[in-house]
Write an enzyme that holds these catalytic residues in place. Structure first.
Site, mmCIF file in Angstrom:
data_model
loop_
_atom_site.group_PDB
_atom_site.id
_atom_site.type_symbol
_atom_site.label_atom_id
_atom_site.label_comp_id
_atom_site.label_asym_id
_atom_site.label_seq_id
_atom_site.Cartn_x
_atom_site.Cartn_y
_atom_site.Cartn_z
ATOM 1 N N ASN A 133 0.797 -1.230 0.000
ATOM 2 C CA ASN A 133 0.000 0.000 0.000
ATOM 3 C C ASN A 133 0.832 1.283 0.000
ATOM 4 O OD1 ASN A 133 -2.434 1.819 0.877
ATOM 5 N ND2 ASN A 133 -0.880 2.081 2.486
ATOM 6 N N TYR A 169 4.454 9.351 -11.121
ATOM 7 C CA TYR A 169 3.449 8.578 -10.360
ATOM 8 C C TYR A 169 2.671 7.631 -11.286
ATOM 9 C CZ TYR A 169 -0.469 7.822 -7.108
ATOM 10 O OH TYR A 169 -1.437 7.260 -6.298
ATOM 11 N N ALA A 219 3.635 6.431 -14.176
ATOM 12 C CA ALA A 219 4.520 5.354 -14.638
ATOM 13 C C ALA A 219 4.674 4.297 -13.549
ATOM 14 C CB ALA A 219 5.880 5.929 -15.026
ATOM 15 N N LYS A 259 2.543 3.533 -11.179
ATOM 16 C CA LYS A 259 1.296 2.781 -10.960
ATOM 17 C C LYS A 259 0.972 1.887 -12.157
ATOM 18 C CE LYS A 259 0.432 4.251 -6.801
ATOM 19 N NZ LYS A 259 0.568 3.310 -5.681
HETATM 20 P P1 NAD Z 1 -1.019 8.632 2.578
HETATM 21 O O1 NAD Z 1 0.070 9.584 2.201
HETATM 22 O O2 NAD Z 1 -2.204 9.141 3.330
HETATM 23 O O3 NAD Z 1 -0.406 7.405 3.401
HETATM 24 C C1 NAD Z 1 0.732 6.709 2.936
HETATM 25 C C2 NAD Z 1 1.427 6.031 4.098
HETATM 26 O O4 NAD Z 1 2.624 5.407 3.581
HETATM 27 C C3 NAD Z 1 1.902 7.022 5.181
HETATM 28 O O5 NAD Z 1 1.554 6.548 6.456
HETATM 29 C C4 NAD Z 1 3.407 7.103 4.972
HETATM 30 O O6 NAD Z 1 4.125 7.392 6.152
HETATM 31 C C5 NAD Z 1 3.713 5.699 4.436
HETATM 32 N N1 NAD Z 1 4.965 5.644 3.685
HETATM 33 C C6 NAD Z 1 5.446 6.556 2.792
HETATM 34 N N2 NAD Z 1 6.633 6.175 2.336
HETATM 35 C C7 NAD Z 1 6.949 5.003 2.951
HETATM 36 C C8 NAD Z 1 8.059 4.134 2.876
HETATM 37 N N3 NAD Z 1 9.119 4.401 2.109
HETATM 38 N N4 NAD Z 1 8.048 2.995 3.634
HETATM 39 C C9 NAD Z 1 6.990 2.723 4.434
HETATM 40 N N5 NAD Z 1 5.898 3.520 4.528
HETATM 41 C C10 NAD Z 1 5.891 4.657 3.801
HETATM 42 O O7 NAD Z 1 -1.451 7.944 1.201
HETATM 43 P P2 NAD Z 1 -2.852 7.255 0.794
HETATM 44 O O8 NAD Z 1 -3.671 8.259 0.085
HETATM 45 O O9 NAD Z 1 -3.419 6.517 1.947
HETATM 46 O O10 NAD Z 1 -2.331 6.238 -0.325
HETATM 47 C C11 NAD Z 1 -2.107 4.858 -0.078
HETATM 48 C C12 NAD Z 1 -1.859 4.160 -1.414
HETATM 49 O O11 NAD Z 1 -2.997 4.347 -2.263
HETATM 50 C C13 NAD Z 1 -0.666 4.728 -2.190
HETATM 51 O O12 NAD Z 1 0.011 3.683 -2.851
HETATM 52 C C14 NAD Z 1 -1.313 5.649 -3.195
HETATM 53 O O13 NAD Z 1 -0.527 5.845 -4.335
HETATM 54 C C15 NAD Z 1 -2.585 4.890 -3.498
HETATM 55 N N6 NAD Z 1 -3.657 5.729 -4.064
HETATM 56 C C16 NAD Z 1 -4.184 6.776 -3.339
HETATM 57 C C17 NAD Z 1 -5.184 7.538 -3.916
HETATM 58 C C18 NAD Z 1 -5.830 8.697 -3.195
HETATM 59 O O14 NAD Z 1 -6.672 9.366 -3.820
HETATM 60 N N7 NAD Z 1 -5.509 8.967 -1.941
HETATM 61 C C19 NAD Z 1 -5.631 7.265 -5.210
HETATM 62 C C20 NAD Z 1 -5.062 6.210 -5.900
HETATM 63 C C21 NAD Z 1 -4.074 5.441 -5.305
#
Ligand code: NAD
Length: 246
Positions: A89, A154, A156, A158
């Site tokens: 995640n 980003y 690329a 995903k």
């Molecule tokens: P967020 O930024 O709220 O949370 C991400 C978490 O990952 C944080 O707790 C952060 O500390 C942790 N993290 C960051 N780098 C890290 C690392 N190197 N090692 C370990 N942990 C690490 O993000 P989110 O919105 O909850 O997104 C979660 C996933 O969902 C991501 O992969 C994101 O790309 C994907 N995503 C999110 C959305 C959205 O709209 N929020 C949309 C599509 C995909």
């Protein structure tokens, strides 16, 4: 409860979507390891899981670093002796138009969003192969399918996650392991909070259901993909985006 006696590892489980997934798996009976680089956030999620009566531990590790990932998985196996569910995640954005995108913005996004998926999958697959069962669920994004100006790194990463998901699904299917991805659209978390009001409105205009999603909307689909009910689904990308991509 569908996930009783199962051990799950959620990367980036301290906040946002990862936190909701960790809690949804725990609600279904799983013991959950919360990985993050943010200690306080990870500990908060872990305490919430324990309050549900499940076992939980925090493993602080930067999942883009192979040595840290190997140590993390060792620690999980010492405690739980098995890994049934891996949720890849954790992810970041470093947005900017390509003209101005720095090499380190490219590298950071590729390492944390894509290389980490390779590292974590590789680190757990032997255990899952021995168990002859396992569920791996990767967080992709609609942006990896449709592209987005200002997010070439980003997008690329995903799109790479989607290709990796399908390839590993084919490799691991004979061992009883399924690998799927979810592609969230616009979900209200810290990651999207950073976007300007203009960009947020642009996203909203593209969503037929006319609203942003919640981390729980994603977690419920991931919980299904982690459960026995999804045993005949592998190599798929489920969109959770209010109809943005169809
Ligand atoms: P967020 O930024 O709220 O949370 C991400 C978490 O990952 C944080 O707790 C952060 O500390 C942790 N993290 C960051 N780098 C890290 C690392 N190197 N090692 C370990 N942990 C690490 O993000 P989110 O919105 O909850 O997104 C979660 C996933 O969902 C991501 O992969 C994101 O790309 C994907 N995503 C999110 C959305 C959205 O709209 N929020 C949309 C599509 C995909």
């Amino acid at each position: 409860m569908m996930l009783e006696n199962q051990a799950a590892l959620v990367t980036g489980g301290g906040k946002g979507i990862g936190r909701s997934i960790a809690l949804a798996l725990a609600h279904e009976g799983a013991d959950v390891v919360v990985n993050d680089i943010d200690r306080e956030a990870a500990e908060n999620t872990s305490e919430e899981i324990k309050a549900l009566g499940r076992e939980s531990m925090v493993v602080l590790a930067d999942i883009s670093q192979s040595s840290e990932v190997e140590e993390m998985v060792k620690t999980v196996l010492q405690r739980f002796k098995r890994i049934d569910i891996l949720i890849n995640n954790a992810g970041i954005t470093r947005d900017g138009l390509l003209l101005r995108m720095k090499e380190n913005d490219w590298d950071a996004v590729m390492s944390i969003n894509l290389k980490s998926v390779y590292l974590c999958t590789k680190a757990v697959m032997r255990t899952m192969m021995k168990q002859r069962s396992g569920r791996i669920i990767n967080l992709a994004s609609v942006v990896g399918v449709m592209g987005n100006a200002g997010q070439s790194n980003y997008a690329a990463s995903k799109a790479g996650v989607i290709g990796f998901t399908k390839s590993t699904a084919k490799e691991l299917a004979p061992r009883g392991i399924t690998v799927n991805a979810v592609a969230p659209g616009f979900i209200a978390t810290e990651m999207t909070e950073k976007l300007s009001d203009e960009v947020k409105q642009e996203f909203l205009n593209k969503i037929p259901l006319n609203k942003a999603g919640t981390p729980e909307d994603v977690a419920h689909v991931v919980r299904f993909l982690a459960s026995p009910d999804s045993h005949y689904i592998t190599g798929q990308v489920l969109h959770i985006d209010g109809g943005m991509v169809m």
